[in-house]
Scaffold this motif. Structure first.
Motif, mmCIF file in Angstrom:
data_model
loop_
_atom_site.group_PDB
_atom_site.id
_atom_site.type_symbol
_atom_site.label_atom_id
_atom_site.label_comp_id
_atom_site.label_asym_id
_atom_site.label_seq_id
_atom_site.Cartn_x
_atom_site.Cartn_y
_atom_site.Cartn_z
ATOM 1 N N GLU B 141 0.817 -1.210 0.000
ATOM 2 C CA GLU B 141 0.000 0.000 0.000
ATOM 3 C C GLU B 141 0.847 1.255 0.000
ATOM 4 O O GLU B 141 0.474 2.265 -0.590
ATOM 5 N N GLY B 142 1.969 1.183 0.663
ATOM 6 C CA GLY B 142 2.792 2.377 0.776
ATOM 7 C C GLY B 142 3.585 2.674 -0.480
ATOM 8 O O GLY B 142 4.026 3.795 -0.704
ATOM 9 N N GLY B 143 3.752 1.680 -1.302
ATOM 10 C CA GLY B 143 4.507 1.900 -2.520
ATOM 11 C C GLY B 143 6.003 1.937 -2.278
ATOM 12 O O GLY B 143 6.496 1.660 -1.186
ATOM 13 N N LEU B 144 6.732 2.269 -3.321
ATOM 14 C CA LEU B 144 8.186 2.351 -3.235
ATOM 15 C C LEU B 144 8.601 3.804 -3.248
ATOM 16 O O LEU B 144 8.406 4.512 -4.237
ATOM 17 N N GLY B 145 9.170 4.227 -2.152
ATOM 18 C CA GLY B 145 9.586 5.629 -2.095
ATOM 19 C C GLY B 145 11.073 5.765 -2.312
ATOM 20 O O GLY B 145 11.770 4.805 -2.619
ATOM 21 N N GLY B 146 11.534 6.942 -2.114
ATOM 22 C CA GLY B 146 12.980 7.195 -2.174
ATOM 23 C C GLY B 146 13.520 7.211 -3.591
ATOM 24 O O GLY B 146 14.709 6.954 -3.809
ATOM 25 N N ILE B 147 12.680 7.520 -4.547
ATOM 26 C CA ILE B 147 13.164 7.583 -5.928
ATOM 27 C C ILE B 147 13.718 8.982 -6.177
ATOM 28 O O ILE B 147 13.122 9.973 -5.766
ATOM 29 N N GLU B 148 14.848 9.033 -6.825
ATOM 30 C CA GLU B 148 15.480 10.321 -7.062
ATOM 31 C C GLU B 148 15.637 10.605 -8.541
ATOM 32 O O GLU B 148 15.728 9.687 -9.350
ATOM 33 N N ARG B 149 15.710 11.901 -8.856
ATOM 34 C CA ARG B 149 15.814 12.275 -10.271
ATOM 35 C C ARG B 149 17.239 12.510 -10.739
ATOM 36 O O ARG B 149 17.549 12.322 -11.898
#
Lengths: 291, 844
Positions: B141-149
């Motif tokens: 439910e929380g998904g995958l965070g911490g993605i950077e550009r």
């Protein structure tokens, strides 16, 4: 002990199957007469659950089983008259799109009227608790549901095969031109069948309200299952749908027991498998318009 | 065609303008730059979806699956395998989705239409289930965070404007790619598949390959959009994979306009504006959006761009059919274009041997054989039910024969699918117009010629860079007499024009042998002349096999004739031999000896008029079937309707009964005007109808079938006679034991009895019978004959029957129909007793 538990799961699976059967039957009915796959079917199911909550406040659960499907069925008449009828002879893609859009609208409408938060639906006290059958334990309410579904299924079968009304419908599905030249106007029958289909969906909502989560997206969730059942069973096949519903219920029930997270996925896998080897479903008929 | 040059890349310039203006307008109305980025991303996803929905005609309810998969793939790639990078994960996500969609597409494209759409729905739900529940992989439910550009060279992608610019550039690149695909030969085939999948197959396209590539391309573009969104929000979430989001994408495509290239982009602007602006007033903006979606489908399925196009049409004049027809230049007597001439061959080109086919329990064709030689026009004729159309379909690949071989220039082709057969050099035209109706004539023919070109699968080069195909198309149009009408839509043509295009489609396949299915059917005299001349010109280079009902014309046209009857080949010879052969004459006009004993015709001249059917015209689509047809029936008489197949006999009955609406003319029955009434209303006035094939309801017993006959019509005998159950059993005693047997299990004769009894179960004054004696044993024929004879005192009968010996013995008067008009009317008796007179009137 293991075998008993497994048997329990199978029976629970059958109950689950009965759950799907109610919806899948209505879908299949509407498809048979109008040639339209009603993607908005789940919206009527959800509406049934929500309206039932209101009806229960004033009349109780028992009355709701009769009043709610009737009320939603009347809505179904409007649905047929003003929307569905325009698409009987149109490109099938358009009828899919319009019912899909209506499903969206239905969900949002429910959200608007009753809010997005799940509502509590209590089980009628007479049905609380378990029933002991030999070594196996079953929830009383689920058995009750199974009973109602069986009655409805028999009722529909009798209606279609033993009454004049049913004969006209079955004849109209095969050869609408021939029915017309016998002096019979088919349109009122089609409206009635759509109403019946919608009412069974609403009945599903009434029955499953107490044990499911009553929230606006419940329609979409049940729809994908109902479609899996109808596609496995074959569009337009009464016994195919029955068989498929039970099969899906059992497969899902057993999978949940061993690997709960995979429960949902299991029936899609089943559907893909069936479609690969029996493209028209287990007992399905060939409907050329849809190929 | 020079107008195209600016047109071609118009979408690209509009895209550039839009992308530049978008952030300015958005910021002007108080929306964020990120919102503009979302618009571009949604537009990308929607355009990817539209390649499938609008261009190819495959409705996917599950495209959010690809959106989500693209997003998760990019996120996972960055988190686990390529930390610190953005571009590699992006590329990875597209590559991964392309591979996955290849496999999935291969599985689910085997199903068409509704099943395909439902499968995409299931795919979407499955993807959501996985995203939501497989927490260890997708974060649940929380998904995958911490993605950077990160950065791109000197550009810091964390800056909103920079990211917008990058996304815009990618969007423009996607637009360019899609534009090239749509303008390529491949793209045009996708449209052909949408318009008429069957015809595309028969023109030699292996449509499964095309659909698969379109599917993969569509999924990959949408996945790219999904990945870009993940980098925008720095989060991969399950919301992207919901069925609801799929619905929003679909709504965007439909509202923007499915049939227009930039429509989906317009739709996504609309969607976002709607969301941002309406959500200020109400939480339920999606409800209103959904209502708009439904509204568009009901009232304007071509979306906003469709409305725009309609408005434009009001202010600009579009070429109308008549105006376009006036630009038409017809060159008579042109030779066949050079590129259509096969290498000169001698001897046998097409050979069919031992062809057999059964459908269910019926043997439609048995051991059929025929040979078509170079330079030959070979006609295949035979009465109704002879099996000639089935044989034709077996040879051309529509069905596979149970047994037998078909050889084209020595190569066996009977087991091949239609597209391969076309590629091998066998092309066919269709009897019922089977064009790409939504496309122009030019495009129709160009598609056919393109299929034989090596570049037919090319998805990058513009079709205008193949001048040879354009040259061939122009020459073919000139040959057919259609020059000047390039832009006219296939569906807008007259019937004759459509038949010419149908022929042109078959010719465009550059065949070694051409099969034509009733090329002259429904054409006016002048057009029949032109088509015949075309066929003669074609045949001097390409051998032709024709199935035709118009026997006079086809005998004068062909070099060799094969006659079929009851599923078998009766004889094969020159037209003269066939014309004079007694057996052939017999199957069309009978032997002169009635097979039944019974009555002699009577006179009804002084009895009151029951039915006056006057100057009625009726159409099937654009085909003019009934041509000022007129007939009369008096009370107490039996009238026979004669004529060869395709003459319009069954259509006349159907028009009478209300199943076909007459375009003009009068139908007066028992003093009432019934033209235009619905079939149930007409039935209740006392018209009973027994159609060809009986029309019994399967899965129901005799009693149930009869009950349906009684249900909705008056049964008091006030306007006609009616049979109650006792009377039914009196006339048809055989049915007594069969009352509770399912109709499917009855013999042919019993079924016919039930059909007649059912028709007579309600008040009937005029009974219509269409081929009631077809396929029945002689004893049953006698029984029925006697019953009809007895009925004459109570009911008038109008009967269509091709067995002349039989029907002339039964009827009082006859009408003979040819090409939808009555050419002979008179008493039955002279035709019955004098065979030479009968032949004079009814045979050639």
């Amino acid at each position: 002990m293991e075998i008993v538990f497994l048997l329990e799961q199978v029976v629970n699976g059958l109950v689950l199957g009965g759950y799907y059967l109610l919806l899948a039957l209505g879908l299949s009915l509407i498809f048979s007469v109008g040639g339209i796959v009603n993607l908005a079917h789940g919206a009527f199911y959800a509406l049934g659950a929500y309206v039932s909550l209101e009806v229960i406040k004033y009349f109780g659960f028992g009355a709701s089983i009769f009043i709610t499907p009737l009320a939603v069925g009347l809505l179904g008449i409007l649905f047929e008259r003003y929307l569905l009828r325009r698409f009987y002879t149109a490109d099938p893609i358009l009828s899919l799109l319009v019912t899909f859009g209506l499903a969206m609208v239905g969900e949002q409408f429910i959200r608007m009227v009753w809010g997005a938060a799940p509502l509590a639906s209590t089980m009628p006290p007479e049905f609380k608790g378990q029933l002991l059958v030999g070594d196996m334990m079953f929830s009383r309410y689920r058995l009750f549901i199974l009973g109602v579904v069986a009655v409805v299924m028999c009722g529909i079968w009798l209606l279609l095969h033993k009454t004049s009304f049913g004969r006209v419908v079955r004849a109209g599905v095969q050869k609408p031109d021939m029915v017309a030249v016998l002096g019979i106007r088919l349109q009122p029958y089609m409206t009635a069948i759509v109403m019946l289909g919608v009412a069974t969906a609403a009945l599903g909502g009434v029955l499953f309200g107490p044990i499911a989560v009553v929230q606006p997206a419940m329609g979409t969730e049940i729809m994908t299952v109902a479609f899996v059942v109808v596609v496995i069973g074959g569009l337009g096949s009464f016994w195919g749908v029955v068989l498929a519903a039970l099969l899906v219920g059992v497969v899902r029930g057993i999978t949940i027991h061993f690997e709960p997270a995979a429960g949902e996925a299991s029936m899609y896998v089943l559907m893909f498998l069936v479609l690969m080897f029996r493209p028209r479903g287990l007992l399905g008929e060939r409907i050329e318009r849809f190929e | 065609m020079s107008a195209f040059v600016n047109q071609k890349y118009k979408s690209l310039w509009i895209g550039v303008a839009g992308l530049v203006l978008l952030p300015l307008v958005f910021q002007g109305i108080g929306l964020t730059l990120d919102a503009a980025t979302v618009v571009v991303i949604l537009a990308m996803a929607a355009m990817g979806l539209n390649l499938l929905v609008g261009t190819t005609g495959l409705v996917s309810f599950g495209h959010s699956a690809w959106f989500g998969i693209g997003g998760y793939a990019a996120a996972l790639a960055q988190l686990h395998w390529f930390p610190g990078q953005m571009w590699v994960p992006l590329l990875f996500s597209v590559a991964f989705t392309a591979a996955l969609s290849l496999v999935v597409g291969f599985l689910i494209l085997r199903r068409r239409g509704v099943y395909f759409s439902l499968l995409t729905l299931a795919l979407c739900a499955l993807t959501f289930a996985i995203s939501f529940r497989w927490t260890s992989l997708t974060g649940g439910e929380g998904g995958l965070g911490g993605i950077e550009r990160y950065t791109l060279g000197p550009l810091n992608l964390d800056d909103q404007l920079t990211y917008y610019a990058v996304v815009a550039v990618i969007g423009l690149a996607v637009l360019y790619v899609l534009l090239r695909v749509v303008r390529s030969p491949f793209g045009h085939v996708l449209v052909a598949i949408r318009e008429n999948e069957q015809r595309a197959t028969f023109q030699g396209y292996d449509i499964n390959k095309y659909k698969l590539l379109a599917f993969v391309l569509s999924a990959s573009v949408t996945a790219l959009a999904g990945a870009l969104l993940v980098f925008l929000h720095r989060l991969a979430a399950a919301e992207s994979t919901t069925v609801g989001f799929s619905g929003e994408l679909l709504a965007i495509v439909v509202i923007g306009g499915m049939r227009s290239f930039l429509g989906p982009a317009l739709g996504s602007v609309f969607f976002l504006l709607f969301r941002e602006l309406f959500s200020m007033y109400t939480d339920n903006w999606l409800l209103w959006f959904g209502l708009i979606f439904v509204g568009f489908i009901v009232f304007s399925p071509s979306g906003l761009t469709g409305i725009w196009a309609q408005l434009r049409r009001r202010f600009q004049h579009q070429p109308e059919d008549s105006a376009a027809m006036s630009k038409r230049k017809i060159y008579e007597g042109l030779p066949l274009p050079e590129f259509l001439r096969p290498a000169r061959r001698e001897g046998e080109v097409l050979q069919a041997q031992g062809i057999s086919k059964h459908f269910g329990g019926i043997q439609a064709v048995r051991e059929a054989q025929l040979t078509v030689e170079a330079g030959q026009i070979h006609a295949l004729i035979g009465p109704n039910g002879a099996g000639k159309t089935t044989t034709f379909n077996l040879i051309s690949g529509m069905f596979m024969p149970d047994a037998g071989k078909v050889r084209l220039n020595g190569q066996e082709i009977q087991h091949l699918p239609p597209d391969r057969i076309c590629q091998k050099g066998l092309a066919r035209s269709f009897q019922i117009t089977n064009l790409f109706k939504g496309l122009s004539i030019y495009e129709n023919l160009r598609l056919s010629l393109q299929a034989r070109h090596a570049a037919r699968f090319n998805f990058w080069r513009d079709i205008d860079s193949y001048p040879e195909i354009h040259a061939e198309t122009a020459e073919l149009m000139k040959f057919l007499g259609l020059q000047g009408m390039e832009e006219v839509g296939g569906g807008d043509l007259s019937y004759g024009g459509q038949r010419l295009v149908d022929l042109g489609l078959a010719l465009g396949s550059k065949p070694q042998v051409l099969l034509m299915d009733e090329p002259l059917a429904g054409l006016a005299a002048a057009e029949r002349e032109r088509v015949s001349n075309l066929v003669k010109t074609i045949a001097s280079n390409i051998p032709v096999l024709i199935v035709e009902h118009d026997i006079d014309r086809v005998l004068s046209l062909s070099h060799r004739v094969t006659v079929m009857n009851q599923g078998e080949v009766l004889m094969s010879g020159t037209p003269e031999e066939v014309r004079n052969d007694r057996r052939v004459q017999e199957i069309y006009t009978g032997t002169g000896t009635p097979p039944v004993t019974g009555r002699v015709a009577g006179h009804a001249g002084d009895r009151p008029l029951l039915l006056n059917f006057e100057k009625v015209n009726a159409f099937y689509g654009k085909s003019h079937i009934l041509n000022d047809a007129s007939l009369q029936v008096r009370e107490g008489e039996i009238v026979a309707l004669l004529g060869r197949n395709g003459a319009g006999k069954s259509t006349l009955l159907k028009t009478l009964v209300g199943l076909v609406k007459p375009a003009s003319g009068q139908v007066e029955y028992a003093g009432r005007n019934i033209a235009g009434l619905s079939a149930p209303d007409i039935a209740r006035l006392g018209l009973g109808y027994v159609p060809q094939g009986r029309g019994l309801f399967a899965g129901m017993t005799v009693a149930e079938n009869l009950a349906l006959g009684r249900l909705a019509r008056p049964t008091d005998g006030s306007n006609g006679i009616v049979w109650n159950e006792e009377q039914i059993l009196h006339y048809f005693p055989r049915l007594k034991e069969r009352m509770h047997v399912a109709a499917d299990y009855l013999s042919g004769g019993e079924q016919q009895m039930v059909a007649v009894a059912r028709a007579l179960s309600g008040n009937v004054k005029l009974l219509l019978l269409d081929e009631p004696f077809e396929g029945l044993a002689p004893t049953v024929v006698q029984e029925l004959f006697t019953v009809f004879d007895l009925l004459r005192q109570h009911v008038s009968i109008l009967i269509v029957e091709h067995n002349l010996d039989l029907v002339l013995a039964l009827a009082d008067r006859v009408y003979a129909l040819e090409r939808g008009a009555v050419f002979h009317e008179g008493p039955a008796e002279p035709l019955l007793t004098r065979l030479d007179y009968r032949k004079q009137i009814l045979w050639l």
